[in-house]
Design a protein around this motif. Structure first.
Motif, PDB file in Angstrom:
ATOM      1  N   THR A  30      -4.451 -11.536   6.370  1.00 54.95           N
ATOM      2  CA  THR A  30      -4.342 -12.520   7.454  1.00 54.95           C
ATOM      3  C   THR A  30      -2.945 -13.128   7.485  1.00 54.95           C
ATOM      4  N   LEU A  31      -2.452 -13.534   6.328  1.00 49.12           N
ATOM      5  CA  LEU A  31      -1.144 -14.188   6.225  1.00 49.12           C
ATOM      6  C   LEU A  31      -0.003 -13.253   6.625  1.00 49.12           C
ATOM      7  N   GLN A  32      -0.154 -11.970   6.311  1.00 47.43           N
ATOM      8  CA  GLN A  32       0.921 -11.006   6.566  1.00 47.43           C
ATOM      9  C   GLN A  32       0.663 -10.168   7.819  1.00 47.43           C
ATOM     10  N   LYS A  33      -0.171 -10.651   8.698  1.00 51.67           N
ATOM     11  CA  LYS A  33      -0.473  -9.933   9.939  1.00 51.67           C
ATOM     12  C   LYS A  33       0.827  -9.616  10.691  1.00 51.67           C
ATOM     13  N   GLY A  34       0.955  -8.378  11.118  1.00 52.90           N
ATOM     14  CA  GLY A  34       2.159  -7.952  11.809  1.00 52.90           C
ATOM     15  C   GLY A  34       3.230  -7.404  10.887  1.00 52.90           C
ATOM     16  N   PHE A  89     -13.908   0.626  -2.722  1.00 55.31           N
ATOM     17  CA  PHE A  89     -13.355   1.400  -1.609  1.00 55.31           C
ATOM     18  C   PHE A  89     -14.031   0.999  -0.296  1.00 55.31           C
ATOM     19  N   ALA A  90     -15.354   0.945  -0.297  1.00 58.33           N
ATOM     20  CA  ALA A  90     -16.095   0.594   0.924  1.00 58.33           C
ATOM     21  C   ALA A  90     -15.749  -0.824   1.386  1.00 58.33           C
ATOM     22  N   ALA A  91     -15.609  -1.750   0.439  1.00 57.44           N
ATOM     23  CA  ALA A  91     -15.264  -3.124   0.798  1.00 57.44           C
ATOM     24  C   ALA A  91     -13.889  -3.202   1.442  1.00 57.44           C
ATOM     25  N   GLN A  92     -12.955  -2.391   0.951  1.00 56.14           N
ATOM     26  CA  GLN A  92     -11.601  -2.408   1.517  1.00 56.14           C
ATOM     27  C   GLN A  92     -11.546  -1.718   2.881  1.00 56.14           C
ATOM     28  N   ILE A  93     -12.415  -0.747   3.091  1.00 61.67           N
ATOM     29  CA  ILE A  93     -12.543  -0.162   4.425  1.00 61.67           C
ATOM     30  C   ILE A  93     -12.987  -1.238   5.416  1.00 61.67           C
ATOM     31  N   CYS A  94     -13.951  -2.040   5.008  1.00 59.87           N
ATOM     32  CA  CYS A  94     -14.428  -3.122   5.881  1.00 59.87           C
ATOM     33  C   CYS A  94     -13.318  -4.108   6.198  1.00 59.87           C
ATOM     34  N   LEU A  95     -12.474  -4.420   5.198  1.00 64.07           N
ATOM     35  CA  LEU A  95     -11.353  -5.329   5.437  1.00 64.07           C
ATOM     36  C   LEU A  95     -10.345  -4.712   6.403  1.00 64.07           C
ATOM     37  N   ALA A  96     -10.094  -3.428   6.251  1.00 62.45           N
ATOM     38  CA  ALA A  96      -9.178  -2.750   7.171  1.00 62.45           C
ATOM     39  C   ALA A  96      -9.713  -2.798   8.593  1.00 62.45           C
ATOM     40  N   GLU A  97     -11.011  -2.616   8.734  1.00 64.06           N
ATOM     41  CA  GLU A  97     -11.646  -2.686  10.056  1.00 64.06           C
ATOM     42  C   GLU A  97     -11.487  -4.096  10.630  1.00 64.06           C
ATOM     43  N   GLN A  98     -11.754  -5.100   9.818  1.00 65.91           N
ATOM     44  CA  GLN A  98     -11.666  -6.488  10.283  1.00 65.91           C
ATOM     45  C   GLN A  98     -10.248  -6.855  10.706  1.00 65.91           C
ATOM     46  N   HIS A  99      -9.251  -6.316  10.004  1.00 68.94           N
ATOM     47  CA  HIS A  99      -7.864  -6.669  10.281  1.00 68.94           C
ATOM     48  C   HIS A  99      -7.167  -5.635  11.161  1.00 68.94           C
ATOM     49  N   ASP A 100      -7.933  -4.683  11.670  1.00 71.19           N
ATOM     50  CA  ASP A 100      -7.420  -3.663  12.591  1.00 71.19           C
ATOM     51  C   ASP A 100      -6.227  -2.915  12.000  1.00 71.19           C
ATOM     52  N   LEU A 101      -6.418  -2.421  10.785  1.00 72.47           N
ATOM     53  CA  LEU A 101      -5.370  -1.698  10.082  1.00 72.47           C
ATOM     54  C   LEU A 101      -5.854  -0.312   9.659  1.00 72.47           C
ATOM     55  N   PRO A 102      -4.940   0.645   9.558  1.00 77.10           N
ATOM     56  CA  PRO A 102      -5.290   1.941   8.969  1.00 77.10           C
ATOM     57  C   PRO A 102      -5.371   1.826   7.449  1.00 77.10           C
ATOM     58  N   ILE A 103      -5.755   2.896   6.786  1.00 77.39           N
ATOM     59  CA  ILE A 103      -5.838   2.894   5.323  1.00 77.39           C
ATOM     60  C   ILE A 103      -5.029   4.056   4.749  1.00 77.39           C
ATOM     61  N   ILE A 104      -4.533   3.866   3.540  1.00 80.97           N
ATOM     62  CA  ILE A 104      -3.833   4.917   2.795  1.00 80.97           C
ATOM     63  C   ILE A 104      -4.734   5.293   1.625  1.00 80.97           C
ATOM     64  N   VAL A 105      -5.168   6.555   1.597  1.00 83.94           N
ATOM     65  CA  VAL A 105      -6.286   6.965   0.740  1.00 83.94           C
ATOM     66  C   VAL A 105      -5.841   7.872  -0.400  1.00 83.94           C
ATOM     67  N   HIS A 106      -6.153   7.440  -1.608  1.00 84.11           N
ATOM     68  CA  HIS A 106      -5.964   8.236  -2.824  1.00 84.11           C
ATOM     69  C   HIS A 106      -7.224   9.064  -3.067  1.00 84.11           C
ATOM     70  N   LEU A 162       4.938   6.864  12.605  1.00 82.22           N
ATOM     71  CA  LEU A 162       4.960   5.675  13.455  1.00 82.22           C
ATOM     72  C   LEU A 162       3.644   5.505  14.214  1.00 82.22           C
ATOM     73  N   ASP A 163       3.048   6.617  14.594  1.00 88.30           N
ATOM     74  CA  ASP A 163       1.789   6.553  15.344  1.00 88.30           C
ATOM     75  C   ASP A 163       0.654   5.982  14.499  1.00 88.30           C
ATOM     76  N   ILE A 164       0.602   6.357  13.232  1.00 84.46           N
ATOM     77  CA  ILE A 164      -0.539   5.940  12.409  1.00 84.46           C
ATOM     78  C   ILE A 164      -0.278   4.616  11.705  1.00 84.46           C
ATOM     79  N   LEU A 165       0.998   4.284  11.444  1.00 83.24           N
ATOM     80  CA  LEU A 165       1.365   3.016  10.788  1.00 83.24           C
ATOM     81  C   LEU A 165       2.176   2.197  11.791  1.00 83.24           C
ATOM     82  N   ALA A 166       1.487   1.582  12.717  1.00 84.66           N
ATOM     83  CA  ALA A 166       2.135   0.979  13.877  1.00 84.66           C
ATOM     84  C   ALA A 166       3.057  -0.185  13.523  1.00 84.66           C
TER      85      ALA A 166
END
Length: 256
Positions: free
Chosen positions: A82-86, A111-128, A248-252
């Motif tokens: 939230t603090l670092q949005k943008g 992992f599932a919890a962080q997916i939910c956070l990414a969804e809430q903050h409208d962000l993509p994920i980087i997956v190991h 650039l397309d995936i990491l806006a």
């Protein structure tokens, strides 16, 4: 060029980080994405990236470091997103590594919890991933995650590649393709759509061919690009431009 996955904040670069960035400039590596790995390093990572217009950060809990995990880390991550949005470009580096002794149920839960956070903050994920494609794909489908992201250091089958692409992900292309013996991965990377590929080094890990046992570095990204260009049927310039645009397309939120 953009290095979509580089741990320039790690101590391996403490003695010459500034020089590494200068050499990157000379070799055409104009931007780097540094994924977060554990809660106690996020603040320093953000501070490092805010000192340069070329450094971008993601924030996440890497499965490798879950020995010291506590639920408050997810709350801390939520607050920072939230603090670092943008500014933050993704939630990552997150994922599943079933070569570790860390409990697989805990890995899947975090992992599932962080997916939910990414969804809430409208962000993509980087997956190991490591020995975990089936579980990763199952969870991504269960969560109906629609923001996509990057499958870091992809080394799966063509079918797995197709599945990730259908789920909206790009495939991270790193030093493994510089090894002639990596025939399966090289064949998959040669065959998938060019629109699905991004470049990465994973420095200081995953050294390129002929640099085994040495510190990997983002200065070697052009060598990975050359190896990719040699595998593809498109012209070298088309491959280079596509990897740039795909990132650039995936990491806006990448700084430009």
């Amino acid at each position: 060029m953009i290095d979509s996955h580089c741990h320039l904040n790690f101590s391996a670069f403490n003695s010459d980080r500034k020089q590494v960035l200068q050499t990157c400039t000379e070799r055409g590596v104009s931007s780097l994405v540094i994924p977060g790995t554990q809660a106690n390093s996020w603040d320093n990572l953000i501070s490092l990236c805010k000192r340069s217009t070329r450094l971008n950060f993601a924030l996440g809990l890497h499965p490798y470091f879950l020995d010291d995990y506590c639920e408050s880390h997810l709350q801390q991550l939520d607050e920072l997103l939230t603090l670092q949005k943008g500014h933050v470009v993704a939630v990552g580096e997150i994922g599943l590594d079933f070569s570790l002794s860390i409990d697989s149920d805990l890995q899947e839960q975090v992992f599932a919890a962080q997916i939910c956070l990414a969804e809430q903050h409208d962000l993509p994920i980087i997956v190991h991933h490591r020995r975990s494609h089936n579980a990763l794909i199952r969870i991504l489908k269960e969560k109906c995650f629609g923001n996509g992201g990057i499958i870091h250091a992809f080394s799966g089958s063509f079918q797995e590649a197709q599945t990730y692409i259908e789920l909206g992900f790009k495939l991270g292309v790193g030093g493994i393709i510089t090894y002639p013996r990596a025939k399966k991965t090289r064949a998959v990377i040669a065959k998938v759509p060019l629109t699905s590929l991004v470049l990465e080094t994973d420095a200081p890990d995953m050294p390129i061919n002929n640099k085994q046992g040495q510190r990997n570095s983002p200065i070697y990204l052009p060598i990975i690009l050359e190896a990719l260009q040699a595998l593809r049927c498109e012209s070298a310039e088309v491959v280079k431009q596509a990897c740039w645009q795909n990132t650039l397309d995936i990491l806006a939120n990448i700084k430009r």
